[in-house]
Scaffold this motif. Sequence first.
Motif, PDB file in Angstrom:
ATOM      1  N   TRP A   1      49.525  35.012  43.691  1.00  0.00           N
ATOM      2  CA  TRP A   1      50.561  35.357  44.675  1.00  0.00           C
ATOM      3  C   TRP A   1      51.012  34.097  45.412  1.00  0.00           C
ATOM      4  CZ3 TRP A   1      52.777  40.134  45.995  1.00  0.00           C
ATOM      5  CH2 TRP A   1      53.546  40.138  47.167  1.00  0.00           C
TER       6      TRP A   1
ATOM      7  N   LYS B   1      60.037  47.468  44.550  1.00  0.00           N
ATOM      8  CA  LYS B   1      58.801  46.703  44.362  1.00  0.00           C
ATOM      9  C   LYS B   1      57.825  46.962  45.513  1.00  0.00           C
ATOM     10  CE  LYS B   1      60.847  42.900  41.683  1.00  0.00           C
ATOM     11  NZ  LYS B   1      60.059  43.086  40.442  1.00  0.00           N
TER      12      LYS B   1
ATOM     13  N   ASP C   1      44.078  43.315  41.082  1.00  0.00           N
ATOM     14  CA  ASP C   1      43.011  42.545  40.459  1.00  0.00           C
ATOM     15  C   ASP C   1      41.661  43.245  40.632  1.00  0.00           C
ATOM     16  OD1 ASP C   1      42.156  39.754  39.355  1.00  0.00           O
ATOM     17  OD2 ASP C   1      40.851  40.081  41.081  1.00  0.00           O
TER      18      ASP C   1
ATOM     19  N   GLU D   1      55.459  45.581  36.633  1.00  0.00           N
ATOM     20  CA  GLU D   1      54.202  45.793  35.907  1.00  0.00           C
ATOM     21  C   GLU D   1      53.069  45.011  36.563  1.00  0.00           C
ATOM     22  OE1 GLU D   1      52.394  45.408  31.352  1.00  0.00           O
ATOM     23  OE2 GLU D   1      54.372  44.602  31.838  1.00  0.00           O
ATOM     24  N   SER D   2      53.334  43.772  36.938  1.00  0.00           N
ATOM     25  CA  SER D   2      52.302  42.959  37.581  1.00  0.00           C
ATOM     26  C   SER D   2      51.907  43.536  38.937  1.00  0.00           C
ATOM     27  CB  SER D   2      52.800  41.522  37.759  1.00  0.00           C
ATOM     28  OG  SER D   2      53.041  40.906  36.516  1.00  0.00           O
TER      29      SER D   2
ATOM     30  N   SER E   1      49.321  46.652  39.268  1.00  0.00           N
ATOM     31  CA  SER E   1      47.913  46.513  38.905  1.00  0.00           C
ATOM     32  C   SER E   1      47.213  45.557  39.862  1.00  0.00           C
ATOM     33  CB  SER E   1      47.794  45.990  37.464  1.00  0.00           C
ATOM     34  OG  SER E   1      46.448  45.822  37.108  1.00  0.00           O
TER      35      SER E   1
ATOM     36  N   PHE F   1      57.361  38.550  41.047  1.00  0.00           N
ATOM     37  CA  PHE F   1      56.452  39.347  40.221  1.00  0.00           C
ATOM     38  C   PHE F   1      57.198  40.536  39.603  1.00  0.00           C
ATOM     39  CE2 PHE F   1      53.371  36.814  42.235  1.00  0.00           C
ATOM     40  CZ  PHE F   1      52.114  37.053  41.689  1.00  0.00           C
ATOM     41  N   SER F   2      56.841  40.852  38.386  1.00  0.00           N
ATOM     42  CA  SER F   2      57.410  42.018  37.726  1.00  0.00           C
ATOM     43  C   SER F   2      56.800  43.278  38.306  1.00  0.00           C
ATOM     44  CB  SER F   2      57.130  41.961  36.225  1.00  0.00           C
ATOM     45  OG  SER F   2      55.733  42.102  35.979  1.00  0.00           O
TER      46      SER F   2
ATOM     47  N   THR G   1      57.197  32.829  43.222  1.00  0.00           N
ATOM     48  CA  THR G   1      57.130  33.673  42.024  1.00  0.00           C
ATOM     49  C   THR G   1      57.689  35.062  42.294  1.00  0.00           C
ATOM     50  OG1 THR G   1      55.168  32.504  41.220  1.00  0.00           O
ATOM     51  CG2 THR G   1      55.613  34.687  40.286  1.00  0.00           C
TER      52      THR G   1
ATOM     53  N   TYR H   1      46.485  40.013  44.506  1.00  0.00           N
ATOM     54  CA  TYR H   1      47.182  39.602  43.293  1.00  0.00           C
ATOM     55  C   TYR H   1      46.882  38.136  42.972  1.00  0.00           C
ATOM     56  CZ  TYR H   1      49.931  43.869  43.919  1.00  0.00           C
ATOM     57  OH  TYR H   1      50.328  45.167  44.060  1.00  0.00           O
TER      58      TYR H   1
END
Length: 451
Positions: A88, A164, A103, A97-98, A101, A94-95, A92, A85
Motif C-alpha cells: 500500500w 473501491k 493479507d 481484485e487486490s 483480499s 489498486f485493482s 499505486t 495490504y
Amino acid sequence: MIRKLCAFLAALLVAVSLVACNTAPDSDKPDPDPGTEVGESLLYGIGEPFAGSGVEGFNSEKASSLIGALGAKTFRLWVTPQTLYAGWNQTTVFSDESLSSIDKNARLLYQTYVDQIRKNGVEEITAMGNFFPRMPSTANGKEGNFIPARDTSEGSEYMQFLHKYYVIWKAVAAAMPDVDVWEMGNETNQVTFLTYTGYEKDSTETQFEKLADINVDLMYYAAKAIREVNPDAVTLTPGLAPAYEGIPSLGRFMEALYERIESGEFPAGEEKCSDADNYFDGVAWHPYDTVNGISLTKEPDADAWKEANDAVFQVMKEHGDGDKEVWFTEFGFTMPVEMLDAAESDCTDMDRYLINNKYYTLNDDSEQKHADWLKLYFDTMKDMDYVHTCHFFRLNCSAHDALWNGVGEVMFGLFLEPDYDIGRGFYPREKAFALQKIYGGKGDLYQFAEL
C-alpha cells in the motif's frame, strides 16, 4: 374511498423507501437505548494504536496486560491500510481484485491483537479505519488521505473511488469478524484527515460543506459493506473532531449530515436513502476540551464542557436519533513543556523524558492536576446518559509523534515509554493510577516499569 386511497399511498411509500434504501438485515444488535443494556463499566475504555506503533519498545502483549490492569472494558483499535495490504502506498492504483483480499498475515496480526485485548478483560472492541484508495488523479505520492473531488456523474473517478471504498470495507469487515463496533473513519470532518482534490482553493466554509457531502457518501457505502458480511456489528459515524470553532462545530456538522440524508438526494450513485439508520447505528466524536484548552493549563469547567456536548446530542434528538448512543472514541489531555520540569542531560531520574532532544522530568503539581481532572470529567460523563463509552487517549506517551503534530502530541499517555539508558520500561504516571481507580482496575501498573 379516500381512506382506501390513503392506505394504498402509504403502503406504496413504504415499498418505495425499502427499495431506495439498503436496509440492514435483522440482527442481534444490542438495544441502543441509553442506560438499558449498558452497565457503567462499559463507559470505561481506552485507545492505543497497535499496528505500526511509534512507541519505543512497543509490545502488544504488554500493552494489553496494562489495559487489563487499568480495568478498561472497551478498546479502540486502529486498523491501517498499510498493514492490511502489502505494498500500500501513495502512487499505486489498486485493482478491485487486490482490494477485495486482505493479507493473511494481517488477518492473523489483528486477530492476535483482538485475542490479547479480550484476554485482559475488554468486553467491546471498536475498530477504526481510514481506507482511501488512490485513483489515477490522486496517485501523486503525497502523504495523506487524498481522494478525488466529488463528482456524482456516472463513471466519474469519484464514483469509481466510492466503489473501491465499498470493496475495501467489505473485505476488512469480513476479515475481522470478532470486531463488535466499526468506526467508519477518523476525523473526516477536517481536510487534515480527508483531503479532496482542490481543497486548498476553497474557503473554510466551503470545505465544511463539501466534507459533509463526502462523509454522507462514505458512511452509506461503508455501512452497506459492513452489514453485508457482519450484520451484528454496530456501525458508527467517523469520529468527528472539534475542528473549526471547537465542540459546537460538531453539532453544526451533524446538522449538515442530517440535512443531506433527509434531502433524499444522497448518497452519490443510483441508490438514494433518506433514513439515517442506513448510514450509522451510533455516533462517534472526539470531545477534546477546546472550551478549556486541550492541554488544560487552566482549571477546567466541566459544566461548560458537558453543555457543549449535550448540544451536539440535541441535534441527534431533533432528527429522531435520540435513542442512538454516542461513542467518545478519543478523549484526553496533554501537557505543554511549561507543565514539565527542565532537566540536565545527565539526569537519571526514572521519570526523565526526552522530547525534541531536550530532557524533562514530570512535575508533581502538574501530574496531580491531570489526575484530579480525570475524575472530574468521568464523574461528569456519568451524568451524560447518551454516552456509551469513552476511549481515553491514550495508553502510552510517544516522543515519536512530536514529528507530525508537535510537542503537545507527546504527553497524552498514561505511561512513559522505555528509556534504555536508565533501565526504565513502561512507567506509570499519576493519571494512570487515577484512571485505574475510576475504572476499578486491580492490576500492577509497575509490572513493566523496569527493563
